[in-house]
Design an enzyme around this catalytic site. Structure first.
Site, PDB file in Angstrom:
ATOM      1  N   ASN A   1      12.355   7.588  -0.289  1.00 19.98           N
ATOM      2  CA  ASN A   1      13.535   7.830  -1.142  1.00 19.98           C
ATOM      3  C   ASN A   1      13.893   9.302  -1.293  1.00 19.98           C
ATOM      4  O   ASN A   1      15.068   9.645  -1.343  1.00 19.98           O
ATOM      5  CB  ASN A   1      13.372   7.137  -2.498  1.00 19.98           C
ATOM      6  CG  ASN A   1      12.179   7.638  -3.273  1.00 19.98           C
ATOM      7  OD1 ASN A   1      11.166   8.011  -2.701  1.00 19.98           O
ATOM      8  ND2 ASN A   1      12.306   7.657  -4.572  1.00 19.98           N
TER       9      ASN A   1
ATOM     10  N   LYS B   1       1.163  10.669   6.705  1.00 19.43           N
ATOM     11  CA  LYS B   1       1.737   9.416   7.229  1.00 19.43           C
ATOM     12  C   LYS B   1       3.031   9.201   6.448  1.00 19.43           C
ATOM     13  O   LYS B   1       3.035   8.658   5.348  1.00 19.43           O
ATOM     14  CB  LYS B   1       0.754   8.271   6.978  1.00 19.43           C
ATOM     15  CG  LYS B   1       0.881   7.072   7.888  1.00 19.43           C
ATOM     16  CD  LYS B   1       2.261   6.509   8.082  1.00 19.43           C
ATOM     17  CE  LYS B   1       2.522   5.274   7.250  1.00 19.43           C
ATOM     18  NZ  LYS B   1       3.978   4.932   7.255  1.00 19.43           N
TER      19      LYS B   1
ATOM     20  N   SER C   1       5.090   2.209  -3.474  1.00 22.64           N
ATOM     21  CA  SER C   1       5.237   1.064  -4.380  1.00 22.64           C
ATOM     22  C   SER C   1       3.893   0.717  -5.028  1.00 22.64           C
ATOM     23  O   SER C   1       2.825   1.068  -4.518  1.00 22.64           O
ATOM     24  CB  SER C   1       5.762  -0.134  -3.593  1.00 22.64           C
ATOM     25  OG  SER C   1       4.808  -0.491  -2.623  1.00 22.64           O
TER      26      SER C   1
ATOM     27  N   GLU D   1       1.180   7.748  -7.134  1.00 19.33           N
ATOM     28  CA  GLU D   1       2.450   7.842  -7.873  1.00 19.33           C
ATOM     29  C   GLU D   1       3.291   6.642  -7.463  1.00 19.33           C
ATOM     30  O   GLU D   1       3.813   6.603  -6.353  1.00 19.33           O
ATOM     31  CB  GLU D   1       3.167   9.143  -7.529  1.00 19.33           C
ATOM     32  CG  GLU D   1       2.357  10.326  -7.988  1.00 19.33           C
ATOM     33  CD  GLU D   1       3.209  11.542  -8.255  1.00 19.33           C
ATOM     34  OE1 GLU D   1       2.658  12.634  -8.157  1.00 19.33           O
ATOM     35  OE2 GLU D   1       4.406  11.398  -8.546  1.00 19.33           O
ATOM     36  N   LEU D   2       3.414   5.691  -8.374  1.00 17.40           N
ATOM     37  CA  LEU D   2       3.932   4.382  -7.975  1.00 17.40           C
ATOM     38  C   LEU D   2       5.256   4.065  -8.677  1.00 17.40           C
ATOM     39  O   LEU D   2       5.983   4.957  -9.091  1.00 17.40           O
ATOM     40  CB  LEU D   2       2.854   3.327  -8.259  1.00 17.40           C
ATOM     41  CG  LEU D   2       1.464   3.687  -7.683  1.00 17.40           C
ATOM     42  CD1 LEU D   2       0.435   2.649  -8.053  1.00 17.40           C
ATOM     43  CD2 LEU D   2       1.520   3.887  -6.174  1.00 17.40           C
TER      44      LEU D   2
ATOM     45  N   CYS E   1      12.155   6.431  -8.561  1.00 20.17           N
ATOM     46  CA  CYS E   1      11.092   5.778  -9.341  1.00 20.17           C
ATOM     47  C   CYS E   1      11.346   5.863 -10.836  1.00 20.17           C
ATOM     48  O   CYS E   1      10.957   4.983 -11.588  1.00 20.17           O
ATOM     49  CB  CYS E   1       9.751   6.413  -8.996  1.00 20.17           C
ATOM     50  SG  CYS E   1       9.763   8.213  -9.143  1.00 20.17           S
TER      51      CYS E   1
HETATM   52  P1  NAD Z   1       5.935   1.613   0.124  1.00 18.65           P
HETATM   53  O1  NAD Z   1       4.792   1.354  -0.770  1.00 18.65           O
HETATM   54  O2  NAD Z   1       6.560   0.477   0.825  1.00 18.65           O
HETATM   55  O3  NAD Z   1       5.541   2.656   1.258  1.00 18.65           O
HETATM   56  C1  NAD Z   1       5.024   3.932   0.932  1.00 18.65           C
HETATM   57  C2  NAD Z   1       4.185   4.412   2.085  1.00 18.65           C
HETATM   58  O4  NAD Z   1       3.004   3.616   2.160  1.00 18.65           O
HETATM   59  C3  NAD Z   1       4.861   4.295   3.447  1.00 18.65           C
HETATM   60  O5  NAD Z   1       4.571   5.443   4.210  1.00 18.65           O
HETATM   61  C4  NAD Z   1       4.212   3.051   4.043  1.00 18.65           C
HETATM   62  O6  NAD Z   1       4.225   3.003   5.421  1.00 18.65           O
HETATM   63  C5  NAD Z   1       2.804   3.195   3.506  1.00 18.65           C
HETATM   64  N1  NAD Z   1       2.017   1.965   3.491  1.00 18.65           N
HETATM   65  C6  NAD Z   1       2.450   0.707   3.303  1.00 18.65           C
HETATM   66  N2  NAD Z   1       1.396  -0.146   3.346  1.00 18.65           N
HETATM   67  C7  NAD Z   1       0.287   0.591   3.554  1.00 18.65           C
HETATM   68  C8  NAD Z   1      -1.100   0.296   3.666  1.00 18.65           C
HETATM   69  N3  NAD Z   1      -1.566  -0.949   3.596  1.00 18.65           N
HETATM   70  N4  NAD Z   1      -1.972   1.313   3.838  1.00 18.65           N
HETATM   71  C9  NAD Z   1      -1.539   2.590   3.908  1.00 18.65           C
HETATM   72  N5  NAD Z   1      -0.222   2.928   3.826  1.00 18.65           N
HETATM   73  C10 NAD Z   1       0.678   1.943   3.636  1.00 18.65           C
HETATM   74  O7  NAD Z   1       6.990   2.421  -0.760  1.00 18.65           O
HETATM   75  P2  NAD Z   1       8.465   2.845  -0.335  1.00 18.65           P
HETATM   76  O8  NAD Z   1       9.270   1.604  -0.327  1.00 18.65           O
HETATM   77  O9  NAD Z   1       8.437   3.722   0.854  1.00 18.65           O
HETATM   78  O10 NAD Z   1       8.883   3.765  -1.559  1.00 18.65           O
HETATM   79  C11 NAD Z   1       9.454   3.265  -2.711  1.00 18.65           C
HETATM   80  C12 NAD Z   1       8.415   3.157  -3.807  1.00 18.65           C
HETATM   81  O11 NAD Z   1       7.869   4.436  -4.084  1.00 18.65           O
HETATM   82  C13 NAD Z   1       9.011   2.678  -5.115  1.00 18.65           C
HETATM   83  O12 NAD Z   1       8.151   1.730  -5.682  1.00 18.65           O
HETATM   84  C14 NAD Z   1       9.065   3.929  -5.960  1.00 18.65           C
HETATM   85  O13 NAD Z   1       9.040   3.717  -7.344  1.00 18.65           O
HETATM   86  C15 NAD Z   1       7.859   4.663  -5.481  1.00 18.65           C
HETATM   87  N6  NAD Z   1       7.989   6.075  -5.793  1.00 18.65           N
HETATM   88  C16 NAD Z   1       7.249   6.585  -6.820  1.00 18.65           C
HETATM   89  C17 NAD Z   1       7.395   7.916  -7.188  1.00 18.65           C
HETATM   90  C18 NAD Z   1       6.602   8.518  -8.321  1.00 18.65           C
HETATM   91  O14 NAD Z   1       6.647   9.719  -8.496  1.00 18.65           O
HETATM   92  N7  NAD Z   1       5.907   7.723  -9.108  1.00 18.65           N
HETATM   93  C19 NAD Z   1       8.308   8.721  -6.489  1.00 18.65           C
HETATM   94  C20 NAD Z   1       9.036   8.155  -5.451  1.00 18.65           C
HETATM   95  C21 NAD Z   1       8.874   6.839  -5.095  1.00 18.65           C
END
Ligand code: NAD
Length: 484
Positions: free
Chosen positions: A154, A177, A231, A252-253, A286
């Protein structure tokens, strides 16, 4: 790597294809057409990157702090000089960002690198009194080693810069990654770090998918720490695996942040603030205020003003500075928003506005009124342009509603009354509360992070340094060589 749309892996300072030679397409969300492609790494590529990072760690961590500071400052200077010219189009096209969001990310990245650079010289230790006068106790702060950085789509530049700059400042090496949706801007950033003279092996990038590339990275035995912004579902998976090895993990989720609108507000201003806090980057934020809680006396007037504010948002071309937001990242994200909406409206929830596709992956600002508290639009993160408005009887009721969530990332409280604002700030269970502002706030020095399903740990300024260093107690017996 000269063409920014054709990404390769960066391992040990070399740009290279994945071992299997596979590549995947990178789509532009605004047109849903192919923008470029990236190398598709799997476990053996990841292993090579981790091995390189171990070597890079030895080189980078032994550099004088002032040299680490200087390298990060050079990276900031490089981005300041070249970032807009070289990266603006890529950021807009790859992530579906508006031009103002893309400009903001580039400027914020410069800021983050400069603040991180300063931290390189502030890895303070400590001493503490020992009851035995012959003994001295010291506390050293040391880097973790090799940190796996797993980043989201995002804010694919600024969040990545934040996740990388502070661990590097502390002397760690990294294997990055990036999101499979936005690998290209991540590779461009890595190139800037190399230009700045950071030892090549200290910064490695493996592009690919979560299961095939992210999972082997975070479970690699030579990794010393993990940072994920992503996420909650991914955080739970990574966190569970990390605990098997007791790895330091910063997560950070997701969020479901509340915005409280109290009875004394100017409703027109409140509506504008609420719309900005919710619909920036199509709600793919987020900290978006995806639950709006309005005190009863202001409710009707706020609804009218908020409807008007939502319907006045311009959803035009991404390069038009007046465009409020653009497309969702992909079809899956759009379907999730639509499903959350249906889940509420099929149970009788009224739609104040929105509920339709504008074009392609762009969805209208959508507002639900008083959805059932067990529906997905109220409980789960939608990560799209959909929010709910509910009425609260009074301040205590508003705080209770805000706390009716398993997430706890951020909150906003709109009021002119500082005491009400502070009462809300003390009562709301979340990583941050902003009085007079919406819930989507960033600051490179702030401890950003959440409670509950929103994650573990904090990032920003010295708080990041605490996450990516270990403390070591070292003691010295003064009398052990006493010639007497
Ligand atoms: P996502 O969890 O789908 O993916 C994030 C990353 O994790 C990607 O690089 C993905 O390839 C990787 N990933 C997925 N499965 C994995 C696994 N099993 N092992 C290791 N890596 C893996 O998230 P997204 O859709 O890219 O981003 C959106 C999410 O991020 C939303 O939930 C949002 O709230 C969160 N977010 C949080 C913050 C914060 O500061 N808290 C900031 C920005 C985004």
């Amino acid at each position: 790597m000269s063409d920014l749309t054709q990404g390769q892996l960066l391992i040990d300072g070399q740009w290279r294809e994945a071992g299997r030679g596979q590549r995947f397409d990178v789509l532009a969300p605004a047109s849903e057409s192919v923008l470029g492609s990236a190398a598709q790494a799997d476990e053996p590529d990841v292993a090579r990157a981790v091995t390189a990072a171990r070597k890079g760690f030895a080189q980078w961590s032994s550099l004088a702090p002032k040299l680490r500071e200087a390298a990060l400052l050079r990276a900031a200077d490089w981005i300041e000089q070249h970032g807009l010219a070289q990266w603006l189009d890529l950021l807009i096209d790859e992530s579906g960002s508006t031009i103002s969001k893309a400009r903001g990310e580039i400027a914020y990245s410069v800021d983050l690198l400069r603040i991180a650079a300063g931290e390189a010289r502030r890895l303070y230790g400590d001493t503490f009194p020992n009851d035995d006068p012959q003994r001295v106790s010291m506390v050293f702060r040391e880097p973790l080693g090799v940190v796996a950085i797993v980043s989201p789509y995002n804010a694919p530049l600024a969040l990545l810069v934040k996740m990388v700059a502070f661990p590097l400042a502390a002397g760690n090496a990294v294997v990055i990654k990036p999101s499979e949706e936005t690998p290209l801007i991540a590779l461009a950033f890595a190139r800037a770090l190399l230009e700045a003279g950071i030892p090549a092996a200290a910064v490695n990038v493996v592009t690919g998918f979560g299961a095939e590339c992210g999972a082997p990275l975070v479970s690699h035995p030579e990794i010393d720490g993990i940072a994920l912004t992503g996420s909650t579902a991914t955080g739970q998976r990574i966190g569970a695996a990390a605990m098997q090895r007791m790895l330091r993990t910063q997560l950070e989720l997701g969020g479901k942040s509340a915005l409280l609108v109290l009875r004394d507000v100017d409703v027109d201003k409140a509506a504008t603030i609420a719309a900005t806090g919710m619909f920036s980057h199509a709600g793919q934020i987020c900290m978006a205020n995806s639950r709006i809680v309005v005190e009863a006396p202001a409710y009707d007037a706020f609804l009218k003003a908020f409807k008007a504010a939502c319907e006045s948002l311009h959803l035009g071309d991404l390069r038009d500075p007046d465009t409020a937001y653009g497309p969702l990242i992909n079809r899956r994200a759009l379907e999730k928003v639509q499903q959350h909406q249906r889940n509420a409206t099929e149970r009788g929830t009224e739609l104040l506005t929105g509920g339709s596709v504008v074009r392609g992956l762009t969805y209208a600002p959508t507002v639900l009124l008083e959805p059932p508290r067990d529906c997905s639009a109220w409980r789960d993160e939608s990560f799209g342009p959909i929010t709910s408005v509910v009425k609260a009887n009074d301040l205590d009721d508003a705080i209770a509603i805000a706390n009716d969530s398993e997430f706890g990332l951020s909150a906003g409280v709109l009021t002119h009354n500082a005491q009400w604002g502070f009462r809300a700030a003390r009562g709301i269970r979340s990583g941050s509360v902003h009085i007079g502002m919406h819930s989507f706030q960033s600051n490179a020095l702030a401890p950003i992070g959440g409670l509950g399903l929103s994650g573990i740990g904090r990032s920003g300024g010295r708080y990041s340094i605490e996450e990516f260093t270990e403390l070591k107690w070292v003691s010295l017996e003064l009398g052990c060589d006493d010639p007497a």
